[in-house]
Every structure is written in structure tokens, then in C-alpha cells.
Design a protein around this motif. Sequence first.
Motif, mmCIF file in Angstrom:
data_model
loop_
_atom_site.group_PDB
_atom_site.id
_atom_site.type_symbol
_atom_site.label_atom_id
_atom_site.label_comp_id
_atom_site.label_asym_id
_atom_site.label_seq_id
_atom_site.Cartn_x
_atom_site.Cartn_y
_atom_site.Cartn_z
ATOM 1 N N ARG A 409 0.810 -1.220 0.000
ATOM 2 C CA ARG A 409 0.000 0.000 0.000
ATOM 3 C C ARG A 409 0.843 1.269 0.000
ATOM 4 N NH1 ARG A 409 -3.003 3.642 3.192
ATOM 5 N NH2 ARG A 409 -4.976 4.146 2.167
ATOM 6 N N PRO A 410 1.936 1.371 0.790
ATOM 7 C CA PRO A 410 2.757 2.599 0.716
ATOM 8 C C PRO A 410 3.266 2.870 -0.701
ATOM 9 C CG PRO A 410 3.318 1.347 2.670
ATOM 10 C CD PRO A 410 2.412 0.477 1.866
ATOM 11 N N PHE A 415 2.546 5.416 -6.288
ATOM 12 C CA PHE A 415 2.122 5.220 -7.673
ATOM 13 C C PHE A 415 0.927 6.104 -8.000
ATOM 14 C CE2 PHE A 415 -0.820 3.088 -10.597
ATOM 15 C CZ PHE A 415 -0.015 3.019 -11.737
ATOM 16 N N ARG A 416 -0.023 6.168 -7.075
ATOM 17 C CA ARG A 416 -1.213 6.994 -7.328
ATOM 18 C C ARG A 416 -0.846 8.451 -7.517
ATOM 19 N NH1 ARG A 416 -2.865 10.882 -3.774
ATOM 20 N NH2 ARG A 416 -2.930 9.403 -2.024
ATOM 21 N N ARG A 417 0.068 8.962 -6.719
ATOM 22 C CA ARG A 417 0.462 10.370 -6.835
ATOM 23 C C ARG A 417 1.083 10.669 -8.193
ATOM 24 N NH1 ARG A 417 3.091 10.796 -0.732
ATOM 25 N NH2 ARG A 417 1.093 11.204 0.364
ATOM 26 N N LEU A 418 1.810 9.692 -8.721
ATOM 27 C CA LEU A 418 2.443 9.892 -10.028
ATOM 28 C C LEU A 418 1.463 9.659 -11.169
ATOM 29 C CD1 LEU A 418 5.860 8.089 -9.408
ATOM 30 C CD2 LEU A 418 5.472 10.556 -9.577
ATOM 31 N N ALA A 419 0.614 8.654 -11.020
ATOM 32 C CA ALA A 419 -0.215 8.222 -12.145
ATOM 33 C C ALA A 419 -1.542 8.959 -12.272
ATOM 34 C CB ALA A 419 -0.490 6.722 -12.030
ATOM 35 N N ALA A 432 -5.834 4.647 -10.623
ATOM 36 C CA ALA A 432 -4.585 5.023 -9.959
ATOM 37 C C ALA A 432 -4.553 4.564 -8.511
ATOM 38 C CB ALA A 432 -4.397 6.543 -10.031
ATOM 39 N N GLY A 433 -5.709 4.250 -7.942
ATOM 40 C CA GLY A 433 -5.775 3.901 -6.530
ATOM 41 C C GLY A 433 -5.959 2.425 -6.243
ATOM 42 N N LEU A 434 -5.715 1.549 -7.233
ATOM 43 C CA LEU A 434 -5.987 0.128 -7.031
ATOM 44 C C LEU A 434 -5.161 -0.476 -5.902
ATOM 45 C CD1 LEU A 434 -6.381 -1.183 -10.693
ATOM 46 C CD2 LEU A 434 -8.107 -1.227 -8.879
ATOM 47 N N LEU A 435 -3.880 -0.166 -5.846
ATOM 48 C CA LEU A 435 -3.042 -0.729 -4.784
ATOM 49 C C LEU A 435 -3.267 -0.036 -3.448
ATOM 50 C CD1 LEU A 435 0.372 -1.356 -6.586
ATOM 51 C CD2 LEU A 435 -1.287 -3.052 -5.777
ATOM 52 N N GLU A 436 -3.773 1.185 -3.500
ATOM 53 C CA GLU A 436 -4.014 1.938 -2.268
ATOM 54 C C GLU A 436 -5.358 1.581 -1.650
ATOM 55 O OE1 GLU A 436 -3.975 6.641 -0.769
ATOM 56 O OE2 GLU A 436 -3.903 6.140 -2.906
ATOM 57 N N TYR A 437 -6.364 1.310 -2.481
ATOM 58 C CA TYR A 437 -7.724 1.090 -1.984
ATOM 59 C C TYR A 437 -8.361 -0.210 -2.486
ATOM 60 C CZ TYR A 437 -7.750 5.923 -0.363
ATOM 61 O OH TYR A 437 -7.470 7.096 0.292
#
Length: 609
Positions: A409-410, A415-419, A432-437
Amino acid sequence: MCGIAAVFAYDPAASRVSEVELEAITDAMAARGPDGQGVWRHPDGRIGMGHRRLAIIDLSDAGRQPMASADGRLHLVFNGEIYNHQDLRAELIDAGVVLRSRSDTEVLLHLYARHGAAMLPRLRGMFAFALWDEARQGMLVARDGHGIKPLYLCDRGGTVRLASQVKAILAGGAVPRRIHPAGAAGFLLWGAVPEPFTIVRDIVPVPPGSSLWIDRSGVGPPRRFWSLETVLAEAEAERPPGDAAGPGALREALEDTVRHHLVADVPVAVFLSAGLDSCTLASYAAAAGRAAAAGAVVDTVTVSFDRLEGTPADEAPLAAEAARALGTRHHHLRVSANDFAGDLEGLLRAMDQPSTDGVNVYYVSRAAARAGIKVALSGLGGDELFGTYPSFRDVPRLAARLGPLAGLRPAGIGFRRLAAPLLRRFTSPKYAGLLEYGTSVSDAYLLRRALYMPWELPDILGPEAARDGWAELEARTALRRTVAGLRDPWVQVAALEATWYMRNQLLRDADWASMAHGLELRVPLVDTALLGRLAPVLVRPARPSKRAMAESAPLPLPRPILDRPKSGFFVPLHDWLRGMRPGEATDRRQPDRGLRGWARRVLAEWSDG
């Protein structure tokens, strides 16, 4: 159904209750109760109550509110219906209680006099009430288990203000209209303001399935008497049921809930679409009507939209076919883009809190009211009960696939911030948030249901309001809390949909949109007794389907309706908004279209006052 208000100056240092404020709060809910109004103010000026009446049970003056007990000890304002009030009344009469009316309101008074707050788990219905106890010098406030009926509270300056609508409390003039950052952030995330917040900083909802005691010490903590999560958790812990899973048991449960929801002293209609939920309810209601009186005919009401005429999304033809098959008296309203443009100001004025939904209920309620109908049944809740939203499939699947990557998740945040800035140009920003959420059911539900993602909020609310709102919202923590005691991913999604979507949006929208036209909307598939009866089979893999529900209908439904693929009730908001002149539907500075653009338009309306 009604509008209720109460003002209690519990602090001795607080000013006495203003009659002007109390009447202003009550009058702001005039549409909720066109059949009468009443105000009571204690001789000492510390407590006052107001009521707008929509007469459904006991149409005589004996049912007027605020209602007092014969000895003057208790005063009550009550919004909703107690569907088992006849059984409770019989118990009271057997115990020697003398009742002066046929209303469920008086039943509440006597139940409280005998049992106090212990009466609450016995109430089957939709309700919100405030009851003043002179002997105890305090007020009991309660709201039904599912939160079907709204009730809002503001505790400010030693005075508590209660009302059925947020806007009604504001109309009293004593509470400032300050937008709550968490309420605004939650609205942009979900398309509705999630409880325990409202869009106004100083106003909160009374928790569903809970009571509050308010006295000179202030507002006490909420005490739960019913919890959807608890019902589901206990059902998971039980041994698998036997005959309860059969078609006969399902038919009996549905027949029972419809029969209870038909209790009224005025005719009860049915909102009818081409969906299995409303068609099934119409069948049960029509059969019950025929059984009660030979030749009885149930009214059904359908709304459709001119932009959809002749397309598969137009539900009017199939709804009319169902009405013919069931022998109902059918009413149909077709809404045009011009209708929406002309009604937009009034619709937004009626909308108690910001929402991206409710337009369909607003129009079908108008059609019913114009036909002289005061009460209608809705199929709301069927998707949550039988698990027919795509989220029941998609959310567990996503969480199962990405769950092993939870430790990344970190990296997903990075990745989300870049993508995200790049992806939003071509596709949904959610990718962009798949790994985060996407690594747990609760997080994946947010990803699946969110209108805007958390990282998009600063562009709309500003950095400070977005940061404060997201922090106070604690959305991820609250979602995890909803599913904490549940094991099965399907059951977890059921709890999330019933609380975060159905309660926060569908039920709330059903309330303001129907009450704007003086119509009481009942939801037989959102019933504590029904859920308690079906939960042991719904939490099992061999749970009954919505098709099984429809096939249980006592009057057979047309084959095209039974075989129609699942589809949501579509309102052509995007086309309507796109067809308006620039500045009418969305601000020129707002680039989003469709539902996201509509959300920004609705929030701007609230922000501008």
C-alpha cells in the motif's frame, strides 16, 4: 408521516424557548404535513414541540399532535408509522389501558408510560420521535433501526433543537449555516452526506436504532436497541437453517411484511417500474387488496423520461404490462428536459441535504400526489437484501485478487500520486488507486462506490477544507468498523450497501423527495422483522435470489419482466444538464460532467445558501 420539531433549553442559563423560532422550524416542514399543525410550549418556557400532520392512521382530531397523555405527564411528537400498533394496542387494552384514539401515536405514549425506553425493540415500523417526560424532567428521542425516518439534532448554547429536516432547524434562525468540511468531503466521495455527519457543522443525525435521553445534564450517549451489523453477525454464527430457506418460507416472509405495510386508513398505492422489486410488491399488494375486499383495486404509479422513450432503458411499457397483468389502476408521468429545467429550483429547495439522487422519487411522488394518493410502497431495499448490485460480485473479487499485495500500500500511494494526473485524462481516476484502496473489502467498496476519490477533493474544496474534512471523516476506519464482526465477503458488502448507500442516500432521498409532495413512502423490503426472519438464509451461499422473490408473487408476473436482465433505474441527468444553457446546470468553472458535474452543482447551491 409528518414533520416534527422540539426545542429544549436544558441549561438553566439558556434563554427560554422562543415561540417564534419553534413556529418557524415547524412551518418550514409544511409540505411534510398538509393536514394540520400543532405547537405545544411548557408553561415554564423550557421545552416546546411542533408538529406538521399528514393524516394516515386515525384521520380524526384525536390523532393530532403534539399529543399529551391524559394526566399531562407525557407530551409526544412522532413521525412515521408503527406497523404492529394494532397488536400492541390489544396488549394495552388487555392490561386495562383506556385509549382515546385509534392512532399509533397514542400507543407509543402508553407503551412508554408502562415500559419506558424498553419498549423500543418491540416497535416494528419507521419512526422518529421526541417524548417529554414531565415527572423525570427529560426527553426521550429515538429513531428506527434502519434509519428510514430522519431526525436531526443541534446541541448549542445549552439548548437542544430537533427536527425532521436540517433545513428546518436552520429556518429557526438560531443555528448558523456553516458548511461542515467532513459533510462536504463525504458528499463528494459518496454522492450523499454520510452519517454521523450532516452538511451543517452544528447539526448531527440521531443515530439509527438508537435512543437518546436529554435532561438538565445535557444530551446523553446513544443507546442502541437494534443494529443491522449485529443481526447479520448473529445470523452468521447460527447453525444453517432448514426449511427457512425454502420458497414457502420466503413467500410467508414477504406476505407478512407487505401486509404490515398496508396498514392505513387511506388507500396505499405502489410505485411501479419494470424491476422485480416493485412488481413483486405490487403483486402482493394487489392480492392482499382482493382478499380484503372483493373488487378492490390497487393504484400503481410509474415515472419515465422522454429522452429514454423507445429505448431499452424506458421502463414505462413493461411497467404498464405488469399493471395490466395485476389488474391495478395505473398512473404514468413522463418527464421532459423542459420539465426538469423548470423544476430544478424547486427540487433543489426541497432537497434537505446535498444528494446526487432522488430525482426519480421526486417526480413519481408528484405523480402520485396529483392522483390523490397519500401513501405508496416502494421496492427500495431489494438490491441490498438479495445482493443484486454489481458490487456484491466486484468488491470481493477485487479484494481477493489484490489482498496479497496489501503490504505494498505505501508503494501504491506513491504510484497513485504519479499516475493519477495522467490517468484522469484518459480513464477513471480510480485506476490510480488500485493498490491503495483495493486490498480489502472495505477499501475496495470505497473504490467501487466513490464519486470522487480522496485525492481529488482539494481541487474542489480547497486544500485546507479537503484535508480537515477527509481527516474528520475517517472514511476507511468507519468502513472497516461496519464489517468488523462479519466473516463472509458477501455479507460484508451487504452491510456496507445497507448502511453507506441505502441509509445515507436512498432512504434519505426517498424521505425528502416524497415529503416534498405530502406523500408517505413505505419500504416493505427495509424492515427489521423481515431482515431478522431472512438473515439466517441470506448469509449462506444457498441464499434465495431476487428471481426467487419474484417467482413467489401470488399473482404471476409477466415473463418479459421475470426474464429482464438486472439494470438500475436510469435518470437522464447527463443529457438534461448538457442541454441546459451554460451556467444553468453547472458553473462555467466546473469541468466535470454527468453525475460528478451534478454533484458540484448541488454542493454549490448549498455553499451559496
